[in-house]
Design an enzyme around this catalytic site. Structure first.
Site, mmCIF file in Angstrom:
data_model
loop_
_atom_site.group_PDB
_atom_site.id
_atom_site.type_symbol
_atom_site.label_atom_id
_atom_site.label_comp_id
_atom_site.label_asym_id
_atom_site.label_seq_id
_atom_site.Cartn_x
_atom_site.Cartn_y
_atom_site.Cartn_z
ATOM 1 N N SER A 124 0.831 -1.206 0.000
ATOM 2 C CA SER A 124 0.000 0.000 0.000
ATOM 3 C C SER A 124 0.869 1.261 0.000
ATOM 4 O O SER A 124 1.661 1.461 -0.920
ATOM 5 C CB SER A 124 -0.948 -0.048 1.206
ATOM 6 O OG SER A 124 -1.985 0.886 1.075
ATOM 7 N N HIS A 173 -7.509 -5.834 -0.084
ATOM 8 C CA HIS A 173 -6.310 -5.009 0.088
ATOM 9 C C HIS A 173 -5.360 -5.630 1.103
ATOM 10 O O HIS A 173 -4.151 -5.697 0.884
ATOM 11 C CB HIS A 173 -6.723 -3.608 0.543
ATOM 12 C CG HIS A 173 -5.595 -2.630 0.584
ATOM 13 N ND1 HIS A 173 -4.834 -2.321 -0.530
ATOM 14 C CD2 HIS A 173 -5.087 -1.881 1.605
ATOM 15 C CE1 HIS A 173 -3.906 -1.432 -0.205
ATOM 16 N NE2 HIS A 173 -4.042 -1.157 1.082
ATOM 17 N N ASP A 178 -9.643 -5.406 -4.358
ATOM 18 C CA ASP A 178 -9.067 -4.393 -3.467
ATOM 19 C C ASP A 178 -9.975 -3.163 -3.476
ATOM 20 O O ASP A 178 -10.100 -2.478 -4.481
ATOM 21 C CB ASP A 178 -7.669 -4.019 -3.951
ATOM 22 C CG ASP A 178 -6.891 -3.178 -2.964
ATOM 23 O OD1 ASP A 178 -7.498 -2.327 -2.290
ATOM 24 O OD2 ASP A 178 -5.665 -3.363 -2.870
#
Length: 273
Positions: A95, A253, A224
């Protein structure tokens, strides 16, 4: 606690375990190095040296009010790798941490780096612009800012649902994983977390991705809900020369926590390959 002190006086906490080729983990917003528990333990058992730091303003590092931007995050990572004397390292970022890895390579080069992995990563650019029509509108990030400013504790509790896909029909919810996310988030400083929203959403990593010259694996779940795959992994895989793209059908995610039995062997195969 093991820390380094950066040039601006910020203390960066890190974990450094084991011996062998180093694997450096960069975590997502607003978490800490503890988010990599499932990967660090696995790679320790495989004979690797594993390092995970808490980004400035996050976890056990200094609760900074300034320097909460991608250039500084990358510089902090460069200071850490330099002070630990790391060579031939594999850098893995999830991320926001994927952005940190990309900016680190773009800004400091790959002299100390063997390979890179971007997982559910924010590059090349999350924000919708004329040049990036597939991005998310600014209203999305303004909503995150409002959630953090108004009631951070409640917002962090609720965001775990889409983060791990627990809002999907039939999802098997782990309250332990949700609470672990919340605990990590609440350890950090609100000012740094608030500033980091701009850093992860508005930083354009296009030129950084083009500079990456080490073997790179890009991993992303196609469900995601935090960093939609179309404007991230699908574009990044075309910008990084020779990148491998691995898409995980139906995964969220936070796939490193929900599906380590899937992610870890793929990471190991790439590192050994």
């Amino acid at each position: 606690m093991p820390t380094i002190t950066t040039r601006d006086g910020t203390e960066i906490y890190y974990k450094d375990w084991g011996q062998g080729q180093p694997i450096v983990f960069s975590h997502g917003w607003p978490l800490s190095g503890d988010d990599w528990d499932g990967q660090m333990l696995f790679f320790l058992s495989q004979g690797y040296r594993v390092i995970a730091h808490d980004r400035r303003g996050h976890g056990r590092s200094s609760q900074t009010w300034s320097g909460n931007d991608m250039d500084t995050y990358a510089d902090d990572l460069a200071e850490l790798t330099g002070k630990l004397g790391l060579e031939d390292a594999v850098h893995i970022g999830h991320s926001t941490g994927g952005g940190e890895v990309a900016r680190y390579l773009g800004r400091h080069g790959s002299k100390r780096v063997a390979k890179a992995v971007l997982i559910g990563a924010v590059p090349p650019l999350m924000l919708k612009t004329e040049a990036n029509p597939g991005g998310l509108p600014i209203d999305v990030f303004d909503g995150i800012r409002k959630g953090v400013a108004d009631n951070r504790a409640e917002f962090y509790r609720e965001i775990t649902l889409p983060f791990y896909g627990y809002n999907r029909p039939g999802a098997k919810v782990s309250e332990g994983i949700r609470q672990h996310w919340w605990l990590q988030g609440m350890m950090g400083g609100i000012k740094a977390h608030y500033d980091c929203i701009k850093a992860f959403s508005e930083t354009d990593f296009t030129e950084d991705l083009k500079k990456i010259d080490v073997p790179t694996l890009i991993m992303h779940g196609d469900d995601d809900q935090i960093v939609p795959i179309g404007a991230s992994a699908m574009l990044s895989s075309k910008l990084v020369k020779g990148a491998q793209l691995k898409v995980y059908p139906g995964l969220p995610h936070g796939l490193c926590a929900t599906h380590p039995e899937v992610v870890n062997p793929d990471l190991l195969a790439f590192i050994k390959g």
